[in-house]
Write an enzyme that holds these catalytic residues in place. Structure first.
Site, PDB file in Angstrom:
ATOM      1  N   MET A  36      -9.392  -4.764   7.524  1.00  0.00           N
ATOM      2  CA  MET A  36      -7.942  -4.888   7.643  1.00  0.00           C
ATOM      3  C   MET A  36      -7.285  -3.612   7.109  1.00  0.00           C
ATOM      4  O   MET A  36      -6.110  -3.625   6.732  1.00  0.00           O
ATOM      5  CB  MET A  36      -7.435  -6.130   6.893  1.00  0.00           C
ATOM      6  CG  MET A  36      -7.998  -7.432   7.484  1.00  0.00           C
ATOM      7  SD  MET A  36      -6.916  -8.863   7.307  1.00  0.00           S
ATOM      8  CE  MET A  36      -6.775  -8.958   5.517  1.00  0.00           C
ATOM      9  N   GLY A  37      -8.010  -2.506   7.090  1.00  0.00           N
ATOM     10  CA  GLY A  37      -7.456  -1.241   6.620  1.00  0.00           C
ATOM     11  C   GLY A  37      -7.306  -1.229   5.107  1.00  0.00           C
ATOM     12  O   GLY A  37      -7.958  -2.004   4.407  1.00  0.00           O
ATOM     13  N   HIS A  40     -11.134   1.192   0.855  1.00  0.00           N
ATOM     14  CA  HIS A  40     -11.617   1.695  -0.430  1.00  0.00           C
ATOM     15  C   HIS A  40     -13.127   1.908  -0.325  1.00  0.00           C
ATOM     16  O   HIS A  40     -13.723   1.678   0.740  1.00  0.00           O
ATOM     17  CB  HIS A  40     -11.249   0.725  -1.562  1.00  0.00           C
ATOM     18  CG  HIS A  40     -11.633  -0.705  -1.278  1.00  0.00           C
ATOM     19  ND1 HIS A  40     -12.948  -1.114  -1.156  1.00  0.00           N
ATOM     20  CD2 HIS A  40     -10.871  -1.812  -1.073  1.00  0.00           C
ATOM     21  CE1 HIS A  40     -12.975  -2.411  -0.910  1.00  0.00           C
ATOM     22  NE2 HIS A  40     -11.729  -2.860  -0.842  1.00  0.00           N
ATOM     23  N   HIS A  43     -15.369  -0.617   1.535  1.00  0.00           N
ATOM     24  CA  HIS A  43     -15.448  -0.519   2.997  1.00  0.00           C
ATOM     25  C   HIS A  43     -16.342   0.640   3.420  1.00  0.00           C
ATOM     26  O   HIS A  43     -17.113   0.521   4.383  1.00  0.00           O
ATOM     27  CB  HIS A  43     -14.049  -0.270   3.591  1.00  0.00           C
ATOM     28  CG  HIS A  43     -13.052  -1.349   3.327  1.00  0.00           C
ATOM     29  ND1 HIS A  43     -12.059  -1.232   2.374  1.00  0.00           N
ATOM     30  CD2 HIS A  43     -12.881  -2.562   3.896  1.00  0.00           C
ATOM     31  CE1 HIS A  43     -11.307  -2.328   2.385  1.00  0.00           C
ATOM     32  NE2 HIS A  43     -11.791  -3.159   3.282  1.00  0.00           N
ATOM     33  N   GLY A 153     -18.981  -7.384   3.885  1.00  0.00           N
ATOM     34  CA  GLY A 153     -19.243  -7.298   2.455  1.00  0.00           C
ATOM     35  C   GLY A 153     -19.519  -8.659   1.834  1.00  0.00           C
ATOM     36  O   GLY A 153     -18.906  -9.659   2.204  1.00  0.00           O
ATOM     37  N   GLU A 154     -20.416  -8.684   0.860  1.00  0.00           N
ATOM     38  CA  GLU A 154     -20.680  -9.919   0.114  1.00  0.00           C
ATOM     39  C   GLU A 154     -19.529 -10.269  -0.828  1.00  0.00           C
ATOM     40  O   GLU A 154     -19.497 -11.368  -1.369  1.00  0.00           O
ATOM     41  CB  GLU A 154     -21.985  -9.795  -0.680  1.00  0.00           C
ATOM     42  CG  GLU A 154     -23.204  -9.802   0.215  1.00  0.00           C
ATOM     43  CD  GLU A 154     -24.507  -9.844  -0.580  1.00  0.00           C
ATOM     44  OE1 GLU A 154     -24.448  -9.655  -1.815  1.00  0.00           O
ATOM     45  OE2 GLU A 154     -25.564 -10.044   0.043  1.00  0.00           O
ATOM     46  N   GLN A 159     -16.894 -16.085   3.448  1.00  0.00           N
ATOM     47  CA  GLN A 159     -16.559 -15.566   4.782  1.00  0.00           C
ATOM     48  C   GLN A 159     -17.823 -15.119   5.512  1.00  0.00           C
ATOM     49  O   GLN A 159     -17.985 -15.381   6.714  1.00  0.00           O
ATOM     50  CB  GLN A 159     -15.593 -14.388   4.641  1.00  0.00           C
ATOM     51  CG  GLN A 159     -15.310 -13.655   5.935  1.00  0.00           C
ATOM     52  CD  GLN A 159     -14.309 -12.542   5.735  1.00  0.00           C
ATOM     53  OE1 GLN A 159     -13.104 -12.778   5.623  1.00  0.00           O
ATOM     54  NE2 GLN A 159     -14.785 -11.306   5.687  1.00  0.00           N
ATOM     55  N   SER A 192      -8.710  -4.431  -1.601  1.00  0.00           N
ATOM     56  CA  SER A 192      -7.409  -3.831  -1.266  1.00  0.00           C
ATOM     57  C   SER A 192      -6.306  -4.472  -2.079  1.00  0.00           C
ATOM     58  O   SER A 192      -5.278  -3.849  -2.357  1.00  0.00           O
ATOM     59  CB  SER A 192      -7.124  -4.009   0.231  1.00  0.00           C
ATOM     60  OG  SER A 192      -8.183  -3.474   0.987  1.00  0.00           O
TER      61      SER A 192
END
Lengths: 286, 286
Positions: A36-37, A40, A43, A153-154, A159, A192
């Site tokens: 989602m931009g 950091h 990502h 990512g964990e 998710q 984020s």
């Protein structure tokens, strides 16, 4: 994007497919990193992992409205695509897909993807809109990009479980890879949403991982999980968190509760807690 | 399958993907015709249409339990895969995919696909489980086969609209083709469910298409649609149908009602009516 950006950016699905189709005709393996931009180091670790697993890496950059409830932080979620593109290029990304909301959800849009199973509790109980929105946008991204592999990512462990579940259920031909959570020097999981925190809140936030690690040790030593979870909740409130949505020790493979209230198989401890208007989550292996 | 069958039959997704993947590597275009078996000339027309649009044709043969409600005819739905395979081979099909229920829906299955818009009324009102089940199984089949094109009959016109909708919404990279309804010498739309009809019921069933055609002429001449629909309902009951779920004239492109109660744009007349335990549907252009 300005011309100064060294990274190719596409905003339409047709343009995305033209680039990726060309790669596929060359026999190249393609990886996707959905984001989602507001990127950091967490990502960028995913992008580097994707680069190890494929010949070309696409990162999507889309603040997905369908995974935010009306009262949540869609409006204030940080957006800085120009800097994102620069960071992605540095991490070895080949293409950024940054569609508009209209490109993703035109007016006549009428479809949803609903996941039960691992999506129902924990985050699903506190943010009922979220996993449906995640499943929808990730399904779309998989069909738009048609990657061989996708990296998540964990940090968002539940998710990741939900994405594995619907990918398998819908037979999406994508290999799902989970990558370890990146943390700052104090162990705070990179997010984020950390950008919302004041200096004072940041100090408290940095206690979250330690509390979970201690609780994980308690759980691994065979203590009743109800006691472990209660102790950790109290420790978070004592550390300065304003509210704790949950601390839970669950089975690592499907996030189901342990039947005997002790962690007698690989587990995961997961938590969500509030500092002012900011909600933080974290998790680790037990 | 007996060895006498001239058609390749696969039952596992892995085997299906091996065959189709081989075709794709050769640069061949692949078409899919999803069916629930009990094939008749209507299905074979779809297979021939698929053969004109692709180099290889896969037909799936799966009585999908998720699109039947508990009280519906899942149990008695006709199953005759051996004859189906023979018919498919004769129509130019290259592969029949006939999975088990366990292959499609393993125990931990937890995902559903929900379509609003064109799925909500008409069939959706009388069979609320159905279009969700159709969207789920067709999504899965698309991801399993990864066809370039898929062919569906206009006999299930609303289903065709629903499939076009979620295919577009989920960005499934499949070209959806609708093929005209096949009819017997009396105009009765071919359907696997016609096999349930007695001789006496069959005579009544053959009046359905004529009643719709007359109503369509009335609608096209500018008569109020409420009157057109009521007249057709009464005509069906007079012809011997036991119950009429609906007769409706709708916009052809999205099945929305005409606002002024007159058909002032391309329309479709659709109906569902009962003969004993058998429910028949039909539709035609207005």
């Amino acid at each position: 994007m300005t011309d100064a950006s060294p990274l190719s950016v596409v905003r339409a699905v047709a343009d995305l497919r033209a680039v990726v189709g060309d790669w596929k005709r060359q026999g190249l393996k393609v990886a996707l990193v959905p984001t989602m931009g507001a990127l950091h180091e967490g990502h960028l670790t995913l992008v580097r992992e994707a680069g190890r697993r494929a010949d070309r890496v696409v990162a999507s950059n889309f603040v997905n409205p369908t995974q935010f409830a009306a009262h949540e932080d869609l409006g204030r979620y940080p957006r800085r695509q120009e800097e994102d593109a620069r960071l992605l290029a540095g991490a070895g990304c080949d293409l950024m897909f940054a569609p508009t909301v209209e490109e993703m959800y035109p007016d006549s849009f009428a479809t949803s993807v609903v996941v039960a199973g691992p999506a129902l509790e924990l985050e699903g109980a506190f943010r009922p809109a979220m996993f449906g929105g995640v499943a929808l946008v990730v399904s779309k991204l998989f069909n738009q990009v048609q990657p061989d592999v996708a990296v998540f990512g964990e940090k968002d462990y539940q998710q990741l479980m939900v994405i594995r579940r619907f990918t398998r259920d819908l037979d999406l031909p994508v290999d799902i890879v989970g990558a370890p959570t990146q943390r700052d020097g104090w162990g705070l999981a990179l997010s984020s949403r950390n950008a919302y925190l004041s200096e004072a809140e940041l100090e408290i936030a940095r206690r979250l991982n330690g509390v979970l690690a201690e609780a994980g040790v308690m759980a691994a030593s065979g203590r009743p999980l109800a006691e472990v979870e209660k102790t950790a909740q109290e420790a978070l409130l004592a550390a300065g968190f304003d509210r704790v949505d949950y601390v839970a020790v669950r089975r690592a493979d499907d996030l189901a509760p342990f039947e005997g209230d002790v962690a007698d198989a690989p587990g995961r401890i997961l938590a969500a807690a509030w500092l002012g208007q900011t909600r933080l989550i974290d998790n680790m292996a037990v």
